[in-house]
Design an enzyme around this catalytic site. Structure first.
Site, short mmCIF file in Angstrom:
data_model
loop_
_atom_site.label_atom_id
_atom_site.label_comp_id
_atom_site.label_asym_id
_atom_site.label_seq_id
_atom_site.Cartn_x
_atom_site.Cartn_y
_atom_site.Cartn_z
N HIS A 149 0.86 -1.21 0.00
CA HIS A 149 0.00 0.00 0.00
C HIS A 149 0.89 1.25 0.00
O HIS A 149 1.59 1.48 -0.97
CB HIS A 149 -0.93 -0.10 1.22
N HIS A 193 -2.52 -2.30 -9.56
CA HIS A 193 -3.41 -1.60 -8.64
C HIS A 193 -4.68 -2.43 -8.49
O HIS A 193 -5.13 -3.06 -9.43
CB HIS A 193 -3.78 -0.21 -9.18
N ASP A 233 2.72 5.41 -6.96
CA ASP A 233 3.99 5.32 -6.23
C ASP A 233 5.20 5.28 -7.13
O ASP A 233 6.32 5.52 -6.67
CB ASP A 233 3.97 4.08 -5.32
C1 SDX Z 1 -1.46 2.11 -3.40
O1 SDX Z 1 -6.21 0.95 -3.14
C2 SDX Z 1 -5.69 2.09 -3.34
O2 SDX Z 1 -6.32 3.03 -3.78
C3 SDX Z 1 -4.24 2.20 -2.96
C4 SDX Z 1 -3.53 3.48 -3.38
C5 SDX Z 1 -4.09 4.66 -2.66
O3 SDX Z 1 -3.96 5.77 -3.19
O4 SDX Z 1 -4.56 4.49 -1.51
O5 SDX Z 1 -3.69 3.70 -4.79
C6 SDX Z 1 -2.04 3.42 -3.06
O6 SDX Z 1 -1.45 1.27 -2.55
C7 SDX Z 1 -0.97 1.86 -4.79
C8 SDX Z 1 -0.42 0.41 -4.97
C9 SDX Z 1 1.03 0.39 -4.44
N1 SDX Z 1 1.52 -1.01 -4.34
C10 SDX Z 1 2.53 -1.42 -5.17
O7 SDX Z 1 2.99 -0.77 -6.10
C11 SDX Z 1 3.03 -2.82 -4.83
C12 SDX Z 1 3.13 -3.65 -6.12
N2 SDX Z 1 1.77 -3.95 -6.59
C13 SDX Z 1 1.19 -5.24 -6.20
O8 SDX Z 1 1.47 -5.59 -4.87
C14 SDX Z 1 -0.27 -5.36 -6.61
O9 SDX Z 1 -0.37 -4.90 -7.89
C15 SDX Z 1 -1.34 -4.68 -5.78
C16 SDX Z 1 -1.31 -5.15 -4.36
C17 SDX Z 1 -1.20 -3.20 -5.84
C18 SDX Z 1 -2.69 -5.08 -6.38
O10 SDX Z 1 -2.80 -6.40 -6.23
P1 SDX Z 1 -4.12 -7.18 -6.74
O11 SDX Z 1 -5.11 -6.31 -7.43
O12 SDX Z 1 -4.59 -7.97 -5.59
O13 SDX Z 1 -3.54 -8.03 -7.90
P2 SDX Z 1 -3.24 -9.56 -7.75
O14 SDX Z 1 -2.35 -9.75 -6.58
O15 SDX Z 1 -4.56 -10.28 -7.81
O16 SDX Z 1 -2.40 -9.83 -9.08
C19 SDX Z 1 -3.06 -10.14 -10.31
C20 SDX Z 1 -1.95 -10.72 -11.19
C21 SDX Z 1 -1.18 -11.83 -10.48
O17 SDX Z 1 -0.65 -12.68 -11.48
P3 SDX Z 1 -1.45 -14.10 -11.77
O18 SDX Z 1 -1.59 -14.79 -10.43
O19 SDX Z 1 -2.79 -13.68 -12.37
O20 SDX Z 1 -0.55 -14.83 -12.74
O21 SDX Z 1 -0.99 -9.70 -11.47
C22 SDX Z 1 0.25 -10.04 -10.90
C23 SDX Z 1 -0.01 -11.12 -9.85
O22 SDX Z 1 1.11 -11.96 -9.69
N3 SDX Z 1 0.80 -8.83 -10.32
C24 SDX Z 1 2.07 -8.45 -10.41
C25 SDX Z 1 2.16 -7.20 -9.76
N4 SDX Z 1 0.94 -6.88 -9.29
C26 SDX Z 1 0.11 -7.89 -9.61
N5 SDX Z 1 3.15 -9.04 -10.98
C27 SDX Z 1 4.33 -8.36 -10.89
N6 SDX Z 1 4.47 -7.15 -10.29
C28 SDX Z 1 3.41 -6.55 -9.71
N7 SDX Z 1 3.55 -5.38 -9.11
#
Ligand code: SDX
Length: 424
Positions: free
Chosen positions: A266, A307, A364
Site C-alpha cells: 500500500h 493496482h 507510487d
Molecule cells: C497504493 O487501493 C488504493 O487506492 C491504494 C492506493 C491509494 O492511493 O490508496 O492507490 C495506493 O497502494 C498503490 C499500490 C502500491 N503497491 C505497489 O505498487 C506494490 C506492487 N503492486 C502489487 O502488490 C499489486 O499490484 C497490488 C497489491 C497493488 C494489487 O494487487 P491485486 O489487485 O490484488 O492483484 P493480484 O495480486 O490479484 O495480481 C493479479 C496478477 C497476479 O498474477 P497471476 O496470479 O494472475 O498470474 O498480477 C500479478 C499477480 O502476480 N501482479 C504483479 C504485480 N501486481 C500484480 N506481478 C508483478 N508485479 C506486480 N507489481
C-alpha cells in the site's frame, strides 16, 4: 421493471430478492444487508474486491478508464489549476475555496501547526534507528491524549476544529521525528511560509541560516501531497472508517490508518520503488528483474506497478511523471535511477505478461523518484504519503460520523476449522 435482483439456490429452488441501489456514477450495488436473514448464508468476497462498504460523495474512481475525481473535479484539472490546500479544503468542505476562504484556511492551519511541548518527550523514547512511520503513528496516537476533548464530538464545528488540528500538526510531527532521528536541531514551523514550503523548511533548515527552497521543489512536493489526498475506500481509509465505526477517538482512527498505509503493498510502495531501483543499479540489470516479476514461482513484485482498482494508467502516475521530469530538468539530476525507471516502464507497457494483467505504473512509481530528487530519505516516503492522505482520511471519517446511524463494522467468515471435539 423492478430495481432488484433475484438469487436462486439451485440446490432447493428457493429464490431471494435483493434491491439494487443506484449511485450518481459508477456501478450500481446490490443491497445484501438482509442476505443472512433471508438465506441463512453469508456472501464471500476475499479482500472485498466486489463489495461497496459505504455510500460516499468524496472521491470517485473509474479503474477501467483510469479516472479519479474529488467531489466531481477531475484530478488532471485540480493538478493543473489548484494547490494541495485547495484540494484539502474541497475534500473537507465539499466545495473549492474562494480566495478569501483559501487564505483563511491557510491561516487557520498555520495557527495549529505547533504541537504541545509536552509531546517532545515522545521522540526521546525512540531509538535512532526507529522507522519514521513507527514514530509518526505513535505520536499521532499520543495526540488523542493531548486532545481528549475530541473523543466526544457531535457538532460540525467540533469536527472542523479536530480536522484542522490533525491536518496542521501531522507535518510538524513528521518533520520533528525526522530531525530527532538525525540528531539535528528541531526546526519549528515558520508561519511566514506556505503549508508545503513549511514542511520542506522544517526538514532542511538550520537555526539562523537561510535555506534555499526552489519553487519547482515546492510545486513538486505540493503535487505529491495533492495526488495522495484521497482515494476512495483503499485499505487505510477502510481502516480509518472501521475504527471510526466503534466511536474511537478520531486521532486513534488516523493512527490506525497510518499503520495500514505502512505496508509495502500500500503506502510503503514508494519506498519500495526506490529501494528496488537502487538494488537494480544499472539499466543492464532490468531484464533480470522483469523475468523475476513474471516468474509465477517467485513472489517478487515490481513495486510501483499494478493496482487493485486501476486496470489502466493510474491518472496520478501521469501527472507525477511530467512533474518528475520537470523537477529533474530544473534541478539538473539525470540519475541512473530515472533511466532504469524509464526502461522498466517501457518494457511493462509493451510486455504481454503485464498487459494481460492490466499492470500499469501507479501513483507510487513516480512519487518515489520525485521524493528522492528532493533529497527526502527513503524511509520518509510513506510519511509523505500520510501527510498527503490525512485530509482524505479525516473527510471520510467526518462523512461516516455525519450518517444518520453508524453501523459498527463486523464482517463474518467461512469457518473451516475443527467441528466440535470431545476431549480424550
Ligand atoms: C497504493 O487501493 C488504493 O487506492 C491504494 C492506493 C491509494 O492511493 O490508496 O492507490 C495506493 O497502494 C498503490 C499500490 C502500491 N503497491 C505497489 O505498487 C506494490 C506492487 N503492486 C502489487 O502488490 C499489486 O499490484 C497490488 C497489491 C497493488 C494489487 O494487487 P491485486 O489487485 O490484488 O492483484 P493480484 O495480486 O490479484 O495480481 C493479479 C496478477 C497476479 O498474477 P497471476 O496470479 O494472475 O498470474 O498480477 C500479478 C499477480 O502476480 N501482479 C504483479 C504485480 N501486481 C500484480 N506481478 C508483478 N508485479 C506486480 N507489481
Amino acid at each position: 421493471m423492478k430495481n432488484s435482483v433475484t438469487l436462486t439456490d439451485n440446490r432447493n429452488g428457493n429464490s431471494y430478492e435483493f434491491p439494487i441501489l443506484n449511485g450518481t456514477m459508477g456501478p450500481d450495488v446490490i443491497d445484501i444487508s438482509t442476505f443472512f436473514t433471508q438465506t441463512g448464508m453469508f456472501t464471500f468476497d476475499r479482500g472485498y474486491t466486489s463489495t461497496a462498504m459505504c455510500r460516499s460523495s468524496i472521491t470517485y474512481i473509474d479503474g477501467l478508464k483510469g479516472e479519479l475525481m474529488h467531489r466531481g473535479y477531475d484530478i488532471a484539472y485540480l493538478a493543473e489549476n489548484k494547490t494541495y490546500l485547495d484540494v484539502a479544503y474541497l475534500l473537507l468542505n465539499k466545495e473549492l475555496p474562494s480566495k478569501e476562504q483559501f487564505l483563511e484556511f491557510k491561516s487557520e492551519l498555520k495557527k495549529r501547526s505547533y504541537i504541545h511541548e509536552g509531546m517532545m518527550k515522545i521522540f526521546d523514547a525512540f531509538p535512532s534507528g526507529a522507522h519514521p512511520m513507527a514514530v509518526l503513528q505513535a505520536s499521532v496516537s499520543a495526540l488523542s491524549a493531548f486532545y481528549s476533548d475530541h473523543l466526544n464530538m457531535n457538532k460540525p464545528e467540533e469536527y472542523k476544529e479536530m480536522a484542522m488540528r490533525i491536518i496542521a500538526k501531522i507535518p510538524t510531527l513528521a518533520a520533528f521525528s525526522y530531525r530527532h532521528k538525525k540528531g539535528y536541531p528541531i526546526i519549528y514551523p515558520n508561519l511566514d511560509r506556505g503549508f508545503t514550503e513549511n514542511f520542506l523548511y522544517m526538514l532542511r533548515a538550520y537555526p539562523y541560516e537561510h535555506v534555499d527552497l526552489k519553487p519547482v521543489e515546492i510545486k513538486a512536493l505540493d503535487t505529491v501531497f495533492m495526488l495522495h489526498a484521497d482515494h476512495e475506500q483503499n485499505a487505510s481509509t477502510t481502516t480509518v472508517r472501521t475504527v471510526g465505526s466503534t466511536h474511537a477517538h478520531p486521532y486513534a482512527c488516523i493512527a490506525a490508518g497510518i499503520g495500514a498505509l505502512w505496508g509495502h503493498a500500500h503506502g510503503g510502495a514508494n519506498e519500495g520503488v526506490i529501494r528496488q531501483l537502487e538494488a537494480i543499479g544499472t539499466v543492464d540489470n532490468v531484464d533480470k528483474i522483469i523475468a523475476r516479476a513474471k516468474d509465477k514461482n517467485d513472489p517478487f513484485r515490481l513495486m510501483g506497478f499494478g493496482h487493485r482498482v486501476y486496470k489502466n494508467f493510474d491518472p496520478r502516475a501521469k501527472v507525477l511523471k511530467s512533474m518528475c521530469y520537470q523537477l529533474l530538468d530544473e534541478i539538473g539530476i539525470n540519475s541512473e535511477l530515472i533511466k532504469i525507471a524509464n526502461r522498466i516502464e517501457e518494457i511493462v507497457l509493451n510486455d504481454e505478461y503485464f498487459i494481460s494483467r492490466n499492470l500499469y505504473p501507479n501513483v507510487d512509481f513516480y512519487s518515489g523518484l520525485i521524493l528522492k530528487a528532493l533529497g527526502i530519505p527513503n524511509d520518509m516516503f510513506a510519511v509523505i504519503f500520510v501527510i498527503g492522505r490525512t485530509p482524505g482520511w479525516i473527510s471520510q471519517w467526518i462523512e461516516l460520523k455525519e450518517q444518520d446511524t453508524i453501523k459498527i463494522v463486523r464482517p463474518r467468515q467461512l469457518y473451516v476449522g475443527h467441528t466440535n471435539r470431545t476431549p480424550k
